[in-house]
Write an enzyme that holds these catalytic residues in place. Structure first.
Site, short mmCIF file in Angstrom:
data_model
loop_
_atom_site.label_atom_id
_atom_site.label_comp_id
_atom_site.label_asym_id
_atom_site.label_seq_id
_atom_site.Cartn_x
_atom_site.Cartn_y
_atom_site.Cartn_z
N PRO A 150 -36.54 35.91 8.44
CA PRO A 150 -37.17 36.99 7.71
C PRO A 150 -36.47 38.31 7.93
O PRO A 150 -36.44 38.83 9.04
CB PRO A 150 -38.60 37.02 8.28
CG PRO A 150 -38.56 36.24 9.53
CD PRO A 150 -37.29 35.51 9.61
N GLU A 151 -35.90 38.83 6.89
CA GLU A 151 -35.41 40.20 6.91
C GLU A 151 -36.54 41.05 6.36
O GLU A 151 -37.60 40.54 6.01
CB GLU A 151 -34.16 40.31 6.02
CG GLU A 151 -32.96 39.59 6.57
CD GLU A 151 -32.00 40.53 7.29
OE1 GLU A 151 -32.14 41.77 7.15
OE2 GLU A 151 -31.11 40.04 7.99
N LYS A 199 -39.66 46.33 10.50
CA LYS A 199 -39.92 44.89 10.45
C LYS A 199 -41.23 44.52 11.11
O LYS A 199 -41.53 43.34 11.26
CB LYS A 199 -38.76 44.13 11.10
CG LYS A 199 -37.42 44.33 10.39
CD LYS A 199 -36.29 43.71 11.17
CE LYS A 199 -34.95 44.26 10.69
NZ LYS A 199 -33.87 43.94 11.63
N HIS A 223 -44.73 24.05 16.90
CA HIS A 223 -44.29 25.44 16.68
C HIS A 223 -45.38 26.37 16.14
O HIS A 223 -45.09 27.50 15.80
CB HIS A 223 -43.06 25.52 15.76
CG HIS A 223 -41.91 24.69 16.24
ND1 HIS A 223 -41.41 24.77 17.52
CD2 HIS A 223 -41.17 23.74 15.61
CE1 HIS A 223 -40.41 23.91 17.65
NE2 HIS A 223 -40.25 23.27 16.52
N ARG A 235 -38.35 29.27 17.11
CA ARG A 235 -37.59 29.71 18.28
C ARG A 235 -38.37 30.60 19.23
O ARG A 235 -37.80 31.14 20.18
CB ARG A 235 -36.32 30.41 17.82
CG ARG A 235 -35.42 29.39 17.17
CD ARG A 235 -34.01 29.85 17.02
NE ARG A 235 -33.29 28.78 16.34
CZ ARG A 235 -32.28 28.96 15.50
NH1 ARG A 235 -31.86 30.17 15.25
NH2 ARG A 235 -31.69 27.96 14.93
N ARG A 284 -22.13 39.97 16.80
CA ARG A 284 -22.78 39.53 15.55
C ARG A 284 -21.75 39.22 14.47
O ARG A 284 -20.77 39.95 14.30
CB ARG A 284 -23.71 40.63 15.03
CG ARG A 284 -24.84 40.97 15.95
CD ARG A 284 -25.96 39.95 15.83
NE ARG A 284 -26.95 40.13 16.85
CZ ARG A 284 -27.21 39.22 17.81
NH1 ARG A 284 -26.56 38.10 17.87
NH2 ARG A 284 -28.16 39.43 18.69
#
Length: 272
Positions: A2-3, A58, A91, A110, A262
Site C-alpha cells: 500500500p502506497e 500514510k 496473518h 509481514r 532502496r
DNA sequence: AGTGCGACCCGAACGC
DNA sequence: TGCGTTCGGGTCGCAC
C-alpha cells in the site's frame, strides 16, 4: 504494497462500510503491532463506534467518540470485512467485531504494520502525526518550501523525498516515478536541486498520486473476501520495476541502482 | 544535527 | 525436486 493511493482508497472504502456500528469485541493475535497498552486498547474500543476515517500521510486515523485509532499499513497491511463466523485465517492479527456480527480484520503478512489508540486531545502531540510534512496537493507545498528543506541536505534527492517530515506520503515507487517525471537524477544532492526542478517534483507528485488514487478507486472492488486488491496503477508505472526495458520517452534502457539500500529505477538519459 | 545502516518480518524469487 | 539464500518494502533506533 500500500502506497498512499491505496491508503486513501482503503479510507474511502471503509468509510462507506463501518461507520456507526457498535464495537462488541476486539481480538489481538499479534500483540507487538499494538504500540499502546493492549488492555486499554481493547477496553477503550469496546462499546465505542467509528464516526469518521481520516488520513495523514500514510497513517489512517479512525475517529471514535473519545479516541483515535491510528493505523499504519506499512508494506502489506490490509483491512477486510468479514462475518464473525468466518474462520480466522493466517496473518489476521487484529479483529474488531461489531454488534451486527461483522468483523473488521487487519491482515498483514509481514507483521510490519502498527496500530495505536490515543485520546482525542492527544492527536496533535502524537509524534507520528506531528512529524508529517506537507501532503502533495497542499497549496503550501511550494518550491520555496522545498528549497528551504533541501538546502542543508547532502543526501541524494531520492533519499530526501522518502523523508515523511518534508513531503508526507511518497514511498519508494512514487519517488522513482516522480523523479522520472521531473527529469531529476536520483543521485543528485538535494541541496543542488533547482527551483525549477522543485516545481516539477511538486507537480509530478500531485499528478502521479491523483492518478493513482483514481486507479485505486476503480480497482479495489471489495474488502469482504478476496485478497486480490492490486491496483491498476501498476500498469501506469514508467520506470519502477522496469529495469532493462526501454525508456518510454527516449528508448534508453532503464537502470536500477541502490540508493540508501532502496531500489532506484531511472532513465540514465532523461534524468542526467 | 545530520547521516548510515541494521532490525523488524516472511513469502516470493532465485541459485545451485 | 528440494534445499539455502536474497530481496523488498517503511520506519525506527542506534552508532558515529
Amino acid at each position: 504494497m500500500p502506497e498512499i493511493a491505496e491508503v486513501e482508497t482503503v479510507r474511502r472504502t471503509l468509510k462507506k462500510q463501518i461507520l456507526h456500528k457498535r464495537i462488541k469485541d476486539v481480538k489481538i493475535y499479534y500483540e507487538k503491532m499494538i504500540e499502546s497498552d493492549i488492555k486499554t486498547f481493547k477496553n477503550d474500543l469496546i462499546g465505542d463506534e467509528f464516526i469518521d476515517i481520516k488520513r495523514r500521510g500514510k497513517w489512517l486515523i479512525f475517529e471514535l467518540n473519545k479516541h483515535y485509532l491510528l493505523s499504519h499499513l506499512r508494506m502489506e497491511g490490509k483491512f477486510f470485512l468479514k462475518n464473525s463466523s468466518d474462520e480466522v485465517v493466517k496473518h489476521e492479527h487484529v479483529i474488531i467485531t461489531f454488534n451486527d456480527d461483522t468483523d473488521l480484520r487487519y491482515h498483514d503478512t509481514r507483521k510490519f504494520g502498527r496500530m495505536n489508540l490515543i485520546k482525542k486531545e492527544d492527536l496533535e502531540k502524537t509524534e507520528c502525526i506531528l512529524k508529517q510534512g506537507l501532503e502533495p496537493g497542499d497549496k503550501n507545498l511550494t518550491p520555496e518550501y522545498l528549497l528551504n528543506k533541501f538546502k542543508n541536505k547532502k543526501l541524494p534527492i531520492k533519499t530526501v523525498l522518502l523523508d515523511q517530515t518534508i513531503i508526507s506520503g511518497l514511498g519508494n515507487i512514487y519517488v522513482n516515478e516522480v523523479l522520472f517525471y521531473a527529469k531529476v537524477n536520483p543521485f543528485k544532492k538535494a541541496s543542488l536541486v533547482t527551483k525549477e526542478e522543485c516545481l516539477a517534483i511538486i507537480k509530478g507528485a500531485d499528478e502521479i498520486i491523483k492518478e493513482a488514487i483514481e486507479m485505486g478507486g476503480t480497482t479495489i472492488k471489495s474488502y469482504t473476501s478476496s485478497l486480490g486488491v492490486t491496483g491498476r496503477f501498476q500498469q501506469k508505472l514508467k520506470v519502477h520495476k522496469r529495469e532493462g526495458e526501454p525508456c518510454l520517452k527516449c528508448g534508453a534502457k532503464i537502470a536500477n541502482q541502490k540508493i540508501g539500500g532502496r531500489s532506484t529505477y531511472f532513465c540514465p538519459i532523461c534524468q542526467k
